[in-house]
Design a protein around this motif. Structure first.
Motif, PDB file in Angstrom:
ATOM      1  N   ALA A  86       8.056  13.434 -19.407  1.00  0.00           N
ATOM      2  CA  ALA A  86       8.063  12.505 -18.285  1.00  0.00           C
ATOM      3  C   ALA A  86       6.772  11.702 -18.200  1.00  0.00           C
ATOM      4  N   PHE A  87       6.365  11.065 -19.291  1.00  0.00           N
ATOM      5  CA  PHE A  87       5.125  10.297 -19.308  1.00  0.00           C
ATOM      6  C   PHE A  87       5.267   9.024 -18.481  1.00  0.00           C
ATOM      7  N   HIS A  88       4.274   8.780 -17.610  1.00  0.00           N
ATOM      8  CA  HIS A  88       4.177   7.541 -16.829  1.00  0.00           C
ATOM      9  C   HIS A  88       2.753   7.030 -16.941  1.00  0.00           C
ATOM     10  N   THR A  89       2.580   5.812 -17.420  1.00  0.00           N
ATOM     11  CA  THR A  89       1.251   5.235 -17.580  1.00  0.00           C
ATOM     12  C   THR A  89       0.586   5.095 -16.225  1.00  0.00           C
ATOM     13  N   LYS A  90      -0.721   5.430 -16.171  1.00  0.00           N
ATOM     14  CA  LYS A  90      -1.501   5.253 -14.934  1.00  0.00           C
ATOM     15  C   LYS A  90      -1.579   3.782 -14.610  1.00  0.00           C
TER      16      LYS A  90
END
Length: 60
Positions: A55-59
């Motif tokens: 579940a990667f979400h860019t900062k």
């Protein structure tokens, strides 16, 4: 192409140095979930250089 790491994710929260389970580079991956009962937070331990993420979400 550079590999993304947990450290670059919006769900990455480093552990404070006074935490019982503190280790350098260790953090919690904290994600908001929702089911029929409502919203809740799911947390799991990770390390900042890990590249395995569902579940990667860019900062921002």
């Amino acid at each position: 192409m550079e590999t993304t790491t947990c450290r670059q994710c919006a769900n990455f929260f480093p552990l404070p140095k006074d935490a019982d389970d503190y280790e350098a580079g260790k953090a919690d991956c904290v994600r908001e979930k929702e089911d029929e009962k409502g919203k809740y937070w799911l947390s799991k331990p990770i390390f900042e250089n890990s590249t395995r993420c569902e579940a990667f979400h860019t900062k921002r």
